[in-house]
Design a protein around this motif. Sequence first.
Motif, short mmCIF file in Angstrom:
data_model
loop_
_atom_site.label_atom_id
_atom_site.label_comp_id
_atom_site.label_asym_id
_atom_site.label_seq_id
_atom_site.Cartn_x
_atom_site.Cartn_y
_atom_site.Cartn_z
N THR A 43 0.85 -1.18 0.00
CA THR A 43 0.00 0.00 0.00
C THR A 43 0.89 1.23 0.00
O THR A 43 1.94 1.25 0.65
CB THR A 43 -0.92 0.01 1.24
OG1 THR A 43 -1.69 -1.20 1.25
CG2 THR A 43 -1.86 1.20 1.24
N TYR A 45 1.16 5.10 1.17
CA TYR A 45 0.58 6.02 2.15
C TYR A 45 1.18 7.41 2.01
O TYR A 45 2.37 7.55 1.71
CB TYR A 45 0.86 5.52 3.57
CG TYR A 45 0.22 4.20 3.90
CD1 TYR A 45 -1.12 4.13 4.28
CD2 TYR A 45 0.94 3.02 3.84
CE1 TYR A 45 -1.72 2.92 4.59
CE2 TYR A 45 0.36 1.80 4.16
CZ TYR A 45 -0.98 1.76 4.52
OH TYR A 45 -1.56 0.56 4.83
N ASP A 46 0.36 8.43 2.27
CA ASP A 46 0.86 9.81 2.25
C ASP A 46 1.42 10.16 3.63
O ASP A 46 1.49 9.31 4.52
CB ASP A 46 -0.22 10.79 1.79
CG ASP A 46 -1.41 10.92 2.73
OD1 ASP A 46 -1.34 10.48 3.92
OD2 ASP A 46 -2.45 11.45 2.29
N ALA A 48 0.20 11.80 6.04
CA ALA A 48 -0.76 11.70 7.14
C ALA A 48 -1.13 10.25 7.45
O ALA A 48 -1.98 10.00 8.29
CB ALA A 48 -2.02 12.50 6.80
N GLY A 49 -0.51 9.31 6.73
CA GLY A 49 -0.82 7.90 6.94
C GLY A 49 -2.05 7.42 6.20
O GLY A 49 -2.56 6.33 6.46
N GLU A 50 -2.55 8.24 5.27
CA GLU A 50 -3.73 7.87 4.49
C GLU A 50 -3.30 7.19 3.19
O GLU A 50 -2.32 7.59 2.57
CB GLU A 50 -4.55 9.12 4.16
CG GLU A 50 -5.14 9.81 5.37
CD GLU A 50 -6.15 8.95 6.10
OE1 GLU A 50 -6.96 8.27 5.42
OE2 GLU A 50 -6.12 8.95 7.35
N PRO A 51 -4.06 6.18 2.74
CA PRO A 51 -3.74 5.52 1.47
C PRO A 51 -3.83 6.50 0.30
O PRO A 51 -4.67 7.41 0.31
CB PRO A 51 -4.81 4.45 1.33
CG PRO A 51 -5.36 4.25 2.70
CD PRO A 51 -5.20 5.57 3.41
N ASP A 93 -7.98 2.01 -2.40
CA ASP A 93 -7.46 1.94 -1.02
C ASP A 93 -5.93 1.98 -0.98
O ASP A 93 -5.31 1.59 0.01
CB ASP A 93 -8.00 0.72 -0.29
CG ASP A 93 -7.65 -0.59 -0.97
OD1 ASP A 93 -7.02 -0.59 -2.06
OD2 ASP A 93 -8.00 -1.65 -0.40
N GLY A 94 -5.30 2.49 -2.06
CA GLY A 94 -3.86 2.70 -2.08
C GLY A 94 -3.03 1.45 -2.36
O GLY A 94 -1.81 1.51 -2.34
N HIS A 161 5.73 4.61 2.42
CA HIS A 161 5.29 5.77 3.19
C HIS A 161 6.01 6.98 2.61
O HIS A 161 7.23 7.10 2.74
CB HIS A 161 5.59 5.60 4.68
CG HIS A 161 4.83 4.47 5.30
ND1 HIS A 161 3.64 4.66 5.94
CD2 HIS A 161 5.08 3.14 5.33
CE1 HIS A 161 3.17 3.50 6.37
NE2 HIS A 161 4.04 2.56 6.01
#
Length: 174
Positions: A43, A45-46, A48-51, A93-94, A161
């Motif tokens: 996955t 992630y950006d 902010a930890g968002e996908p 969902d990344g 990440h």
Amino acid sequence: MSAIPRPTPGQTVGPFFRYGVEFPGGEHLVPQGSPGSVRLYGTVYDGAGEPVPDAFLEIWQTDASGAVPAAEGSFHRDGETFTGWGRVHTTDDGGYEFFTVEPGGGFFAVALFARGLMDRLHTRFYLPERADDPFLAALDEESRATLVAERTPTGLRRDIHMQGDGETVFLAFR
């Protein structure tokens, strides 16, 4: 009098780039389930930890014996020719996945294209058994952990990440 040329202003890489860069079978460097095949997945992630649902990844790798593929036709998947290159877009969902072979060279070279980036980011995903690589040995343990894939029951997993906690080590080429 001629005008003085000026550099074109920089642009970010997305989220508009999906159109025109997708092609059928980009995730299949080898047919899924073929002898010696492995699923490489994870996955993105950006900070902010968002996908990240609108990124894409490219991988380059050696074949299972460690040879650099010389086959032409990376955009055409014939089910037999291994070109060592693949491209895939992240899902909503990344997530991403490739079907390939484990590189005899010990790592996958990875490029990440995503919104907000002025240029692609380069990194590597190492096989867990190759964690003794000289490049990895030069990194601290926390940084090294961002580059080594985890062997799971369904393949090799390596998340990316882009920033923040557990930020993936990205490489600069000069």
